[in-house]
Design a protein around this motif. Structure first.
Motif, PDB file in Angstrom:
ATOM      1  N   CYS A 136      -3.123   7.418   2.058  1.00 27.11           N
ATOM      2  CA  CYS A 136      -3.824   8.444   1.279  1.00 27.11           C
ATOM      3  C   CYS A 136      -4.320   7.908  -0.065  1.00 27.11           C
ATOM      4  CB  CYS A 136      -2.933   9.669   1.082  1.00 27.11           C
ATOM      5  SG  CYS A 136      -1.458   9.311   0.125  1.00 27.11           S
ATOM      6  N   VAL A 137      -4.008   6.663  -0.373  1.00 31.96           N
ATOM      7  CA  VAL A 137      -4.320   5.977  -1.636  1.00 31.96           C
ATOM      8  C   VAL A 137      -3.975   6.783  -2.889  1.00 31.96           C
ATOM      9  CG1 VAL A 137      -5.984   4.319  -0.731  1.00 31.96           C
ATOM     10  CG2 VAL A 137      -6.804   6.553  -1.431  1.00 31.96           C
ATOM     11  N   MET A 178       2.865   3.515  11.065  1.00 33.80           N
ATOM     12  CA  MET A 178       1.444   3.704  10.793  1.00 33.80           C
ATOM     13  C   MET A 178       0.726   2.392  10.482  1.00 33.80           C
ATOM     14  SD  MET A 178       0.942   7.190   8.649  1.00 33.80           S
ATOM     15  CE  MET A 178       2.386   7.156   7.618  1.00 33.80           C
TER      16      MET A 178
ATOM     17  N   ARG B   7      -8.573   9.589  -0.231  1.00 31.51           N
ATOM     18  CA  ARG B   7      -8.730   8.411   0.626  1.00 31.51           C
ATOM     19  C   ARG B   7     -10.211   8.199   0.992  1.00 31.51           C
ATOM     20  NH1 ARG B   7      -6.204   5.320   5.272  1.00 31.51           N
ATOM     21  NH2 ARG B   7      -8.076   4.689   6.381  1.00 31.51           N
ATOM     22  N   ASP B  61      -8.680  15.278  10.661  1.00 31.19           N
ATOM     23  CA  ASP B  61      -7.369  14.664  10.393  1.00 31.19           C
ATOM     24  C   ASP B  61      -7.470  13.150  10.139  1.00 31.19           C
ATOM     25  OD1 ASP B  61      -8.069  14.228  12.970  1.00 31.19           O
ATOM     26  OD2 ASP B  61      -6.340  15.250  13.862  1.00 31.19           O
ATOM     27  N   PRO B  63      -7.211  10.018   7.893  1.00 25.91           N
ATOM     28  CA  PRO B  63      -7.114   8.813   8.731  1.00 25.91           C
ATOM     29  C   PRO B  63      -6.026   8.835   9.798  1.00 25.91           C
ATOM     30  CG  PRO B  63      -5.938   8.459   6.691  1.00 25.91           C
ATOM     31  CD  PRO B  63      -6.407   9.873   6.671  1.00 25.91           C
ATOM     32  N   MET B  64      -5.435  10.001  10.064  1.00 21.46           N
ATOM     33  CA  MET B  64      -4.414  10.025  11.120  1.00 21.46           C
ATOM     34  C   MET B  64      -5.078   9.848  12.483  1.00 21.46           C
ATOM     35  SD  MET B  64      -1.852  10.091   9.370  1.00 21.46           S
ATOM     36  CE  MET B  64      -1.512  10.395   7.651  1.00 21.46           C
ATOM     37  N   SER B  65      -6.330  10.306  12.604  1.00 21.65           N
ATOM     38  CA  SER B  65      -7.101  10.065  13.816  1.00 21.65           C
ATOM     39  C   SER B  65      -8.252   9.122  13.492  1.00 21.65           C
ATOM     40  CB  SER B  65      -7.677  11.370  14.357  1.00 21.65           C
ATOM     41  OG  SER B  65      -6.639  12.205  14.777  1.00 21.65           O
ATOM     42  N   ILE B  90      -9.216  -0.250  18.891  1.00 17.96           N
ATOM     43  CA  ILE B  90      -8.789   0.363  17.624  1.00 17.96           C
ATOM     44  C   ILE B  90      -9.415   1.744  17.411  1.00 17.96           C
ATOM     45  CG2 ILE B  90      -8.245  -1.789  16.411  1.00 17.96           C
ATOM     46  CD1 ILE B  90     -10.949  -1.165  14.830  1.00 17.96           C
ATOM     47  N   SER B  96      -4.742   2.828  13.808  1.00 18.23           N
ATOM     48  CA  SER B  96      -3.655   2.961  12.843  1.00 18.23           C
ATOM     49  C   SER B  96      -4.234   3.581  11.579  1.00 18.23           C
ATOM     50  CB  SER B  96      -3.073   1.571  12.532  1.00 18.23           C
ATOM     51  OG  SER B  96      -2.676   1.506  11.184  1.00 18.23           O
ATOM     52  N   PRO B  97      -3.502   4.509  10.956  1.00 13.69           N
ATOM     53  CA  PRO B  97      -4.022   5.148   9.739  1.00 13.69           C
ATOM     54  C   PRO B  97      -4.266   4.152   8.614  1.00 13.69           C
ATOM     55  CG  PRO B  97      -2.108   6.335  10.582  1.00 13.69           C
ATOM     56  CD  PRO B  97      -2.191   5.065  11.350  1.00 13.69           C
ATOM     57  N   ALA B  98      -3.715   2.949   8.758  1.00 11.42           N
ATOM     58  CA  ALA B  98      -3.932   1.938   7.732  1.00 11.42           C
ATOM     59  C   ALA B  98      -5.284   1.233   7.896  1.00 11.42           C
ATOM     60  CB  ALA B  98      -2.797   0.914   7.769  1.00 11.42           C
ATOM     61  N   LEU B  99      -5.945   1.456   9.042  1.00 13.59           N
ATOM     62  CA  LEU B  99      -7.287   0.896   9.229  1.00 13.59           C
ATOM     63  C   LEU B  99      -8.291   1.735   8.444  1.00 13.59           C
ATOM     64  CD1 LEU B  99      -7.103   0.236  13.059  1.00 13.59           C
ATOM     65  CD2 LEU B  99      -7.369  -1.511  11.305  1.00 13.59           C
TER      66      LEU B  99
END
Lengths: 487, 151
Positions: A136-137, A178, B7, B61, B63-65, B90, B96-99
């Protein structure tokens, strides 16, 4: 033993069993019941009844208890949390001893392959007071951050949203970290610690429960619509289970309709084939046939394949249209498919035709017995009204006629097995074993048609004859199953 | 509509300030979750010299999706179908939400350099790519010239 429970033996069949309570009248010290005098060999019930199957129908709470026994046993033995024990059990089909053995051999390897620990131990990072969450930064105090064993830190809010999104997609035990390319799984306690909304917690627990049951080789959900029952058996075999709640009859191994003597993989192949080819088959097998003698059009309105033309009284077989006289003897061969011996030398076109012909032979019989089963349900209705009439007219009492219902349910059981012998035969290799199978199949078929014929026309006076016929049909059925059910 | 999450704001700012070489992604004037993307065909690939338009949408949703991405310019590629849908791990189960938008677009650019006919979306294209690669590459070049140039 993985589940040290005393599983009460329950015989999967109720209609044919007679109660065994006769020895209730003996005293405990009865001479004949003395243990050391018991020189009668214990007979394997499977030898007497090839469909014998020990199982229990469990409710959700009983299943939870059963699963928890394994979880507690494992978590006690390995000194790990119940949540981690669940992750291990899920990835090892609940084989507790296998897990313990692997753990003793190489604990680290087990934890990595089970996605509990990361393949590389993460470096311990100096934790500053404020961290920016990579998802979420938003910078937040470090107390708000959590990680799995892989040390990938994310803020609580992001974990919660991650879980919500996953759970709403039906994912529960497979929720992972995650971070990119990180395969570490989020164990149950980690998820539940962060989830606060009661309906989501409930959903999550419901999904994990389903995953646990599905991964357990001794458990199978009843396939009946909205039925909460789980069947438990220590033998993971293609045996017949009957749900105590909704009465659905199904195969314990695959959860489809019970299909003995055919195997799970074969019946799946067969049903797919039927679904693909049924249009042709439907086209070719019409619902009516002409009497081979007087050519009057006849619609089949009962289950019996022994037809008597209402016009000319000619007796013939619905399947092969041959004279019924030839079906009474042991030369009854209408269920057997005769392969063309010269097929290898024929053209591709002819071979395709032959393949279709062979398939249709088996499909028609499969389909025909399936229809007969449905028609015989109607016969049962007719039987009921006929009995009413008879009783009203003073021919026997209601009790006198009850045996007909027993006969009808036996007929259904026999015909059901007969139906499932056709896919079995279709996939069998040509040879003496197939010849034997088709011989026994023909015998069973003949006796079933006799039984069906007799039931449709039964009078009170025929009871002995009919019961004799029932016995013969059931014997043929069990003989076939004994010889061809491979367990 | 709810306020734009931090974000998404951060990602958009960074895309503007430090754009990825060969990729431009600009949010739509009326919808900050919808991006107009242009990817230049990578060097030494049959797509070289082409400018490929894509659309990228960030679902509720995110970066969860994963973001939803689609090629708008027609492209001859075994992992991209006639509707422009992309077969990329990907964007599906490996999300991944980190992408980020940036990493997704880089992966798409890499997919243009290295088509993967063993995991196809457009079956006929993948088939030709496997049995007659030179003809497939000729087709890809032809499509690039016809649809992705001089627009």
């Amino acid at each position: 033993m993985e589940n040290p429970r005393n599983v009460g033996s329950q015989v999967g069949e109720s209609d044919m069993e007679c109660s065994d309570n006769d020895n209730d009248c003996f005293d405990d010290d009865d001479y004949y019941n003395a243990v050391d005098d018991n020189d009668i060999e214990q007979i394997d019930p499977c030898k007497l009844d090839p469909e014998n199957f020990n199982y229990q129908c469990l409710g959700e709470e009983q299943v939870e208890r059963l699963l928890n026994e394994s979880v507690e046993y494992l978590s006690y033995n390995l000194k790990i949390t119940p949540s981690l024990a669940k992750v291990l059990l899920l990835s090892h089909q609940w084989r507790v001893n296998k897990i313990i053995e692997k753990y003793r051999k190489d604990a680290s390897d087990l934890l990595i392959t089970s996605r509990i620990k990361p393949p590389v131990t993460p470096p311990s990072l100096p934790v500053s007071r404020y961290i920016t969450c990579p998802v979420c930064v938003i910078p937040q105090p470090s107390e708000k951050f959590f990680s799995l064993s892989c040390a990938h830190l994310f803020c609580k809010d992001c974990w919660v949203t991650h879980f919500e999104v996953q759970i709403n997609q039906g994912i529960s035990t497979a929720i992972s970290c995650m971070a990119r390319d990180c395969v570490v799984l989020a164990p149950e306690d980690f998820v539940l610690k962060h989830l606060s909304r009661p309906n989501l917690r409930e959903k999550y627990q419901q999904f994990t429960f389903q995953d646990y049951v599905k991964s357990h080789p001794e458990l199978r959900f009843c396939p009946g619509p909205n039925c909460p029952i789980v069947v438990h058996s220590s033998e993971n075999k293609a045996k017949r289970a009957i749900c105590s709640n909704c009465k659905t009859v199904f195969c314990f191994q695959c959860g489809m309709d019970y299909h003995a003597p055919t195997e799970c993989s074969i019946i799946k192949k067969w049903l797919t084939k039927c679904a693909d080819d049924s249009e042709t088959a439907n086209y070719i097998s019409a619902h009516t046939k002409d009497c081979p003698e007087c050519h009057i059009c006849i619609e089949k309105n009962g289950g019996c394949n022994h037809m008597q033309c209402y016009n000319c009284k000619h007796d013939f077989c619905w399947m092969c249209l041959g004279d019924w006289k030839s079906h009474g003897s042991e030369y009854y061969e209408c269920s057997r498919y005769r392969e063309n011996p010269n097929i290898a030398h024929e053209s591709v076109h002819a071979q395709a035709r032959e393949a279709l012909k062979k398939y249709l032979h088996y499909y028609e019989r499969w389909e025909n017995h399936s229809k007969s089963l449905k028609l015989e349900e109607q016969t049962l209705e007719n039987l009921r009204s006929r009995i009413n009439q008879k009783v009203m007219a003073g021919v026997g009492t209601w009790i006198d006629w009850q045996y007909l219902f027993t006969a009808a349910s036996l007929l259904a059981k026999c015909r059901y097995t007969l139906q499932y012998t056709y896919p079995y035969a279709y996939y069998m290799d040509v040879g003496p074993r197939k010849e034997l199978f088709e011989y026994q199949q023909a015998q069973l078929e003949a006796e079933i048609e006799n039984l069906s014929w007799k039931i449709e026309r039964a009078e009170t006076t025929d009871r002995g004859d009919l019961e004799n016929q029932m016995d013969i049909a059931e014997k043929r059925r069990t003989t076939l199953l004994k010889d061809f059910l491979d367990f | 509509m709810a306020a734009l999450p931090r974000r998404i704001i951060k990602e958009t700012q960074r895309l503007m300030q430090e754009p990825v070489p060969g990729i431009s992604a600009v949010p739509d004037d009326s919808n900050a979750r919808y991006f107009h993307v242009i990817v230049t065909g990578p060097e030494d690939s049959p797509f070289e010299g082409g400018l490929f338009k894509l659309e990228l949408f960030l679902p509720e949703d995110y970066p969860m999706s994963a973001p939803k991405v689609r090629f708008i310019t027609k492209i001859y590629h075994p992992n991209i179908d006639r509707l422009g849908r992309i077969c990329l791990d990907i964007l599906k189960d490996k999300w991944s939400p980190a992408l980020q938008i940036r990493t997704v677009l880089l992966s798409i650019q890499a997919l243009l350099s290295a088509p993967n006919p063993d995991d196809p979306l457009a079956n006929d294209v993948a088939e030709l790519w496997k049995v007659n690669e030179s003809e497939a590459i000729r087709n890809a070049k032809e499509w690039t010239r016809r649809y992705a140039m001089d627009n």
